[in-house]
Design an enzyme around this catalytic site. Sequence first.
Site, PDB file in Angstrom:
ATOM      1  N   ASP A 176     -49.649 -62.104 -15.373  1.00 34.73           N
ATOM      2  CA  ASP A 176     -48.907 -61.053 -16.074  1.00 34.73           C
ATOM      3  C   ASP A 176     -49.066 -59.689 -15.408  1.00 34.73           C
ATOM      4  O   ASP A 176     -48.473 -58.713 -15.859  1.00 34.73           O
ATOM      5  CB  ASP A 176     -49.325 -60.983 -17.549  1.00 34.73           C
ATOM      6  CG  ASP A 176     -50.815 -60.752 -17.755  1.00 34.73           C
ATOM      7  OD1 ASP A 176     -51.619 -61.277 -16.960  1.00 34.73           O
ATOM      8  OD2 ASP A 176     -51.186 -60.066 -18.723  1.00 34.73           O
TER       9      ASP A 176
ATOM     10  N   HIS B 239     -54.296 -62.068 -12.417  1.00 37.74           N
ATOM     11  CA  HIS B 239     -53.638 -62.828 -13.477  1.00 37.74           C
ATOM     12  C   HIS B 239     -52.129 -62.617 -13.396  1.00 37.74           C
ATOM     13  O   HIS B 239     -51.650 -61.539 -13.058  1.00 37.74           O
ATOM     14  CB  HIS B 239     -54.172 -62.416 -14.851  1.00 37.74           C
ATOM     15  CG  HIS B 239     -55.468 -63.091 -15.194  1.00 37.74           C
ATOM     16  ND1 HIS B 239     -56.404 -62.550 -16.050  1.00 37.74           N
ATOM     17  CD2 HIS B 239     -55.988 -64.301 -14.786  1.00 37.74           C
ATOM     18  CE1 HIS B 239     -57.433 -63.385 -16.151  1.00 37.74           C
ATOM     19  NE2 HIS B 239     -57.207 -64.444 -15.405  1.00 37.74           N
TER      20      HIS B 239
END
Length: 307
Positions: free
Chosen positions: A67, A65
């Site tokens: 982030d 992901h």
Amino acid sequence: MDILFLGTGAGVPAKLRNVTSIALKLLEERGAIWLFDAGEATQHQILHTSIKPRRIEKVFVTHLHGDHIYGIPGLLASRSFQGGESEVIVYGPKGIKEFITISLSVSQTYLKYPLKIIEIDEGIIFEDEQFRVEARLLEHGIPSYGYRIVEKDKPGTLLADKLVEDGVQPGPIFRKIKEGESVTLENGRVIIPEDYLGPDQKGRIVTILGDTRYCDNAISLARDADLLIHEATFSKGEEQLAFDYFHSTTHQAAEAARRSGSKQLCLTHISSRYDRQAWRELVMEAQEIFTNTDIAEDFKEINIPSK
């Protein structure tokens, strides 16, 4: 051995918390830094610390992901510009190699140091004479790993006074005994290391988890850990929301620490829905189940003392 949090927020950068990155500082042990994830602006966060990018030896990626990975290409590039010459090894799920190589290729970034990218499966992914790192899959929307970092036991303290009392003078013999080597003296007497070493110094264990629901693999990875770093994206009472979004609550993180026999828990990956005033409440929620709980903040540092 120290943990330095470079980013502790969930999803997107926020004023009070950048996205995820954790530095394991092994400066005394091996003169190196190990990074766990590198979300957007990780290299900017590093500028506010004493970390030198050339000291970064390994990067362990929990999952893909954004982030947790958007800061990797920029960090690798800047490390080259700043004189880094030693090899960097990146460990992560399938797809991490494509992400990094395409990012560097499209931007025509040339690294002045060797870069190795290892796409991992469950099991022991790294081991040398000092450390062992184990990875296991957690429960998230995409493959997400947790890492168990085990420092191997070290020989006990050399009983130098006892050696001198027994007629052995300081010098190369002391070093050999400290390294566990038997020594034969000129008079034929054999010095056995076990007779002149204190108890082995037990190694430390740190468990760093990626995004996850409450699950058995998290507990296994954290077994008897000196420090467990567990996400707590949601507060207690939000179990259904946490389940739906493949995350954990404060109570679930605390329960994992309790069941695993961990000595200390630090909550991280905190949603921006919780302001600074609410952070203390999150800690108190976890402490209802596991007393020795703290919450991560950007630039917070935790020392894991020798045993």
